[in-house]
Design a protein around this motif. Sequence first.
Motif, PDB file in Angstrom:
ATOM      1  N   GLY A  93      -5.025 -23.299   7.564  1.00 31.40           N
ATOM      2  CA  GLY A  93      -4.316 -23.136   8.927  1.00 31.40           C
ATOM      3  C   GLY A  93      -4.481 -21.207   9.094  1.00 31.40           C
ATOM      4  O   GLY A  93      -4.738 -20.715   8.092  1.00 31.40           O
ATOM      5  N   GLU A  94      -3.821 -20.933  10.111  1.00 33.75           N
ATOM      6  CA  GLU A  94      -3.985 -19.782  10.513  1.00 33.75           C
ATOM      7  C   GLU A  94      -2.486 -19.368  10.785  1.00 33.75           C
ATOM      8  O   GLU A  94      -1.649 -19.829  11.448  1.00 33.75           O
ATOM      9  CB  GLU A  94      -4.801 -19.049  11.650  1.00 33.75           C
ATOM     10  CG  GLU A  94      -6.296 -19.424  11.477  1.00 33.75           C
ATOM     11  CD  GLU A  94      -6.859 -18.590  10.572  1.00 33.75           C
ATOM     12  OE1 GLU A  94      -6.054 -17.523  10.122  1.00 33.75           O
ATOM     13  OE2 GLU A  94      -7.677 -18.894   9.701  1.00 33.75           O
ATOM     14  N   PRO A  95      -1.959 -17.921  10.566  1.00 39.92           N
ATOM     15  CA  PRO A  95      -2.773 -16.965   9.750  1.00 39.92           C
ATOM     16  C   PRO A  95      -2.752 -17.233   8.281  1.00 39.92           C
ATOM     17  O   PRO A  95      -2.097 -17.751   7.760  1.00 39.92           O
ATOM     18  CB  PRO A  95      -2.104 -15.490  10.012  1.00 39.92           C
ATOM     19  CG  PRO A  95      -0.772 -16.009  10.107  1.00 39.92           C
ATOM     20  CD  PRO A  95      -0.679 -17.272  10.781  1.00 39.92           C
ATOM     21  N   ALA A  96      -4.125 -17.082   7.898  1.00 37.66           N
ATOM     22  CA  ALA A  96      -4.454 -17.400   6.323  1.00 37.66           C
ATOM     23  C   ALA A  96      -3.723 -16.558   5.444  1.00 37.66           C
ATOM     24  O   ALA A  96      -3.468 -17.005   4.463  1.00 37.66           O
ATOM     25  CB  ALA A  96      -5.955 -17.520   6.294  1.00 37.66           C
ATOM     26  N   SER A  97      -3.681 -15.251   5.683  1.00 38.45           N
ATOM     27  CA  SER A  97      -2.937 -14.306   4.989  1.00 38.45           C
ATOM     28  C   SER A  97      -1.992 -13.511   5.759  1.00 38.45           C
ATOM     29  O   SER A  97      -2.386 -13.344   6.825  1.00 38.45           O
ATOM     30  CB  SER A  97      -3.966 -13.531   4.137  1.00 38.45           C
ATOM     31  OG  SER A  97      -5.087 -14.510   3.446  1.00 38.45           O
ATOM     32  N   VAL A  98      -1.231 -13.025   4.974  1.00 35.71           N
ATOM     33  CA  VAL A  98      -0.109 -11.978   5.704  1.00 35.71           C
ATOM     34  C   VAL A  98       0.188 -10.774   4.789  1.00 35.71           C
ATOM     35  O   VAL A  98       0.258 -11.131   3.434  1.00 35.71           O
ATOM     36  CB  VAL A  98       1.206 -12.539   5.878  1.00 35.71           C
ATOM     37  CG1 VAL A  98       2.375 -11.668   6.370  1.00 35.71           C
ATOM     38  CG2 VAL A  98       1.397 -13.775   6.979  1.00 35.71           C
ATOM     39  N   GLY A 158       1.011  -1.214  -0.149  1.00 36.79           N
ATOM     40  CA  GLY A 158       0.053   0.101  -0.008  1.00 36.79           C
ATOM     41  C   GLY A 158       0.845   1.319  -0.036  1.00 36.79           C
ATOM     42  O   GLY A 158       0.353   2.546  -0.293  1.00 36.79           O
ATOM     43  N   ILE A 159       2.307   1.046   0.260  1.00 35.23           N
ATOM     44  CA  ILE A 159       2.886   2.344   0.421  1.00 35.23           C
ATOM     45  C   ILE A 159       3.929   2.266  -0.877  1.00 35.23           C
ATOM     46  O   ILE A 159       4.212   2.988  -1.692  1.00 35.23           O
ATOM     47  CB  ILE A 159       3.759   2.492   1.733  1.00 35.23           C
ATOM     48  CG1 ILE A 159       2.683   2.693   2.791  1.00 35.23           C
ATOM     49  CG2 ILE A 159       4.626   3.617   1.882  1.00 35.23           C
ATOM     50  CD1 ILE A 159       3.143   2.594   3.991  1.00 35.23           C
ATOM     51  N   ASP A 160       4.970   1.008  -0.879  1.00 29.56           N
ATOM     52  CA  ASP A 160       5.765   0.738  -1.907  1.00 29.56           C
ATOM     53  C   ASP A 160       5.390   0.005  -2.924  1.00 29.56           C
ATOM     54  O   ASP A 160       5.941  -0.232  -4.041  1.00 29.56           O
ATOM     55  CB  ASP A 160       6.893   0.027  -1.096  1.00 29.56           C
ATOM     56  CG  ASP A 160       7.449   0.869   0.211  1.00 29.56           C
ATOM     57  OD1 ASP A 160       7.892   1.803  -0.104  1.00 29.56           O
ATOM     58  OD2 ASP A 160       7.209   0.469   1.492  1.00 29.56           O
ATOM     59  N   PHE A 161       4.331  -0.656  -2.722  1.00 29.95           N
ATOM     60  CA  PHE A 161       3.751  -1.762  -3.732  1.00 29.95           C
ATOM     61  C   PHE A 161       2.135  -2.165  -3.367  1.00 29.95           C
ATOM     62  O   PHE A 161       1.586  -1.927  -2.449  1.00 29.95           O
ATOM     63  CB  PHE A 161       4.361  -2.988  -4.021  1.00 29.95           C
ATOM     64  CG  PHE A 161       4.537  -3.741  -2.826  1.00 29.95           C
ATOM     65  CD1 PHE A 161       3.503  -4.770  -2.484  1.00 29.95           C
ATOM     66  CD2 PHE A 161       5.487  -3.524  -1.622  1.00 29.95           C
ATOM     67  CE1 PHE A 161       3.630  -5.452  -1.223  1.00 29.95           C
ATOM     68  CE2 PHE A 161       5.454  -4.391  -0.558  1.00 29.95           C
ATOM     69  CZ  PHE A 161       4.569  -5.226  -0.230  1.00 29.95           C
ATOM     70  N   GLU A 162       1.733  -2.597  -4.553  1.00 33.85           N
ATOM     71  CA  GLU A 162       0.127  -3.050  -4.492  1.00 33.85           C
ATOM     72  C   GLU A 162       0.348  -4.505  -5.011  1.00 33.85           C
ATOM     73  O   GLU A 162       1.146  -4.902  -5.879  1.00 33.85           O
ATOM     74  CB  GLU A 162      -0.822  -2.255  -5.333  1.00 33.85           C
ATOM     75  CG  GLU A 162      -0.821  -0.580  -5.101  1.00 33.85           C
ATOM     76  CD  GLU A 162      -1.418  -0.384  -3.946  1.00 33.85           C
ATOM     77  OE1 GLU A 162      -1.957  -1.114  -3.211  1.00 33.85           O
ATOM     78  OE2 GLU A 162      -1.013   0.727  -3.227  1.00 33.85           O
ATOM     79  N   GLY A 163      -0.678  -5.395  -4.338  1.00 33.38           N
ATOM     80  CA  GLY A 163      -0.556  -6.707  -4.693  1.00 33.38           C
ATOM     81  C   GLY A 163       0.451  -7.401  -3.800  1.00 33.38           C
ATOM     82  O   GLY A 163       0.806  -6.853  -2.703  1.00 33.38           O
ATOM     83  N   GLY A 164       0.695  -8.630  -4.079  1.00 31.33           N
ATOM     84  CA  GLY A 164       1.743  -9.140  -3.220  1.00 31.33           C
ATOM     85  C   GLY A 164       1.393  -9.825  -1.889  1.00 31.33           C
ATOM     86  O   GLY A 164       2.315  -9.979  -1.272  1.00 31.33           O
ATOM     87  N   ILE A 165       0.214  -9.896  -1.529  1.00 29.70           N
ATOM     88  CA  ILE A 165      -0.146 -10.610  -0.304  1.00 29.70           C
ATOM     89  C   ILE A 165       0.307 -12.018  -0.318  1.00 29.70           C
ATOM     90  O   ILE A 165       0.140 -12.755  -1.262  1.00 29.70           O
ATOM     91  CB  ILE A 165      -1.773 -10.192  -0.031  1.00 29.70           C
ATOM     92  CG1 ILE A 165      -1.835  -8.728  -0.034  1.00 29.70           C
ATOM     93  CG2 ILE A 165      -2.189 -10.979   1.426  1.00 29.70           C
ATOM     94  CD1 ILE A 165      -3.486  -8.170   0.329  1.00 29.70           C
ATOM     95  N   ASN A 201       2.615 -26.377   4.624  1.00 32.30           N
ATOM     96  CA  ASN A 201       2.491 -24.936   4.391  1.00 32.30           C
ATOM     97  C   ASN A 201       2.356 -24.657   3.040  1.00 32.30           C
ATOM     98  O   ASN A 201       3.330 -23.759   2.509  1.00 32.30           O
ATOM     99  CB  ASN A 201       3.560 -24.079   5.320  1.00 32.30           C
ATOM    100  CG  ASN A 201       3.266 -23.987   6.776  1.00 32.30           C
ATOM    101  OD1 ASN A 201       2.121 -23.614   7.075  1.00 32.30           O
ATOM    102  ND2 ASN A 201       4.130 -24.465   7.594  1.00 32.30           N
ATOM    103  N   ILE A 202       1.566 -25.049   2.433  1.00 39.90           N
ATOM    104  CA  ILE A 202       1.292 -24.623   0.852  1.00 39.90           C
ATOM    105  C   ILE A 202       0.785 -23.331   0.823  1.00 39.90           C
ATOM    106  O   ILE A 202      -0.006 -22.965   1.621  1.00 39.90           O
ATOM    107  CB  ILE A 202       0.268 -25.671   0.252  1.00 39.90           C
ATOM    108  CG1 ILE A 202       0.849 -26.974   0.104  1.00 39.90           C
ATOM    109  CG2 ILE A 202      -0.083 -25.238  -1.046  1.00 39.90           C
ATOM    110  CD1 ILE A 202       0.121 -28.252  -0.327  1.00 39.90           C
ATOM    111  N   HIS A 203       1.456 -22.464  -0.028  1.00 41.71           N
ATOM    112  CA  HIS A 203       1.090 -21.114  -0.084  1.00 41.71           C
ATOM    113  C   HIS A 203       1.300 -20.457  -1.552  1.00 41.71           C
ATOM    114  O   HIS A 203       1.526 -21.374  -2.506  1.00 41.71           O
ATOM    115  CB  HIS A 203       2.078 -20.562   0.823  1.00 41.71           C
ATOM    116  CG  HIS A 203       3.490 -20.486   0.518  1.00 41.71           C
ATOM    117  ND1 HIS A 203       4.200 -21.439   0.894  1.00 41.71           N
ATOM    118  CD2 HIS A 203       4.440 -20.005  -0.372  1.00 41.71           C
ATOM    119  CE1 HIS A 203       5.556 -21.525   0.416  1.00 41.71           C
ATOM    120  NE2 HIS A 203       5.587 -20.318  -0.464  1.00 41.71           N
TER     121      HIS A 203
END
Length: 401
Positions: A135-140, A122-129, A156-158
Amino acid sequence: MVETDHPRLFLHQFISPDLCKELEFIHKSCSTTGYRPNVFSTTLSHLIATNSSHLIIPFVSIRERLKEKVEEFFGCEYELFIEFTGLISWTRGANIGWHSDDNRPYLKQRHFAAVCYLNSYGIDFEGGIFHFQHGEPASVVPMTGDVLLYTADNRNIHSVDEIIDGERLTLTLWFTRDASHDEDTKLISFISSTLSDSSDTNIYRLLPSPASNNMYWFPPDQASNCQSGFDLRCARIYIVGYDIFCSRDKNYCSADDFSDSFFELLNEPLHLVWRSHLLIEEFVNILHALQVLQFYYWKHTEWQPSESKANSDDVVQMSESQTERIQHLKLLFVKNYQSAETTFTHSSRRSFLEQSIDWASFSAANVAWEAYTSKLHQEILSSFPEWKKYNSIFSNPSKGS
């Protein structure tokens, strides 16, 4: 509590903002095209190979801290070796689908991963989550200084969302239980063959030496003919408003001539230019110029703008013929300026390119870069005997680093 079926740990602000900025400086000074489309990387072995062994010093303490945290959290004290350390940036179009980090046979030695975010969504880039399949946390959501640790297996498939703007930068480490894949052993051997025993810190002995030129051309599939794309070293200089001027007289190759001489221009002495003003200071090659420039932008807030103009001996007005040569070089090395700009610059920050340069501050930064480089070189000279003795790269508090 983290569920045991999907062992992972999130660490908020584990890395200091200052170290994040220092690692960003190193990456923007030294990176090459990466291992997948729209990705750029800087490995420790690459730093050593390009006469920048001293730049591994900022990595040493954070590698130790991360290894200790992984061993503690996953219950494998004194069992792990660092298998890989690298700075990796993702630019527009880069993404990965669902996978585990050991899903390729030649990477089966990887048991744990650490992903350290060096800049912010949100500051240096958009996307890339970053997303986990289960499992948790589901997203970072990547934010400066945060770290994610997880097992590099099918627990830990991601995936990572596509980058849609800007440049997402991480420090990535993989850990292994297999001593034959210990990165330190290989790095120490490499340093031993390249590092002079002399304590001479003459800055000319510490200047970066470019790798093979095709490692810097983007996209890589155009490196053989350079009909489109750009040299990423030049691109990083051009997108912050500078040009380059090769100071040695020679017959410049045409924009359609892609012989070896095309690239050799970047390995010769050159100057930086801001609009119509040329800095008299001569850099030995494109990496030297890029490293000083990136150091300036890393540290520029430490030098207040000068109320007086730069010394007339430092900057000269460009002639018409020189300006034509500068534009010719730009055509040679950046076939698509818009592509370079959108690759490396967040859209909200493009107004930055309109800022004027304070040459007096830039000169101060150049002197400070030399001091910084010499200091790191002294640290690696004083640490290396212990590293070689124990076959391990580690901090030595007695060195005062």
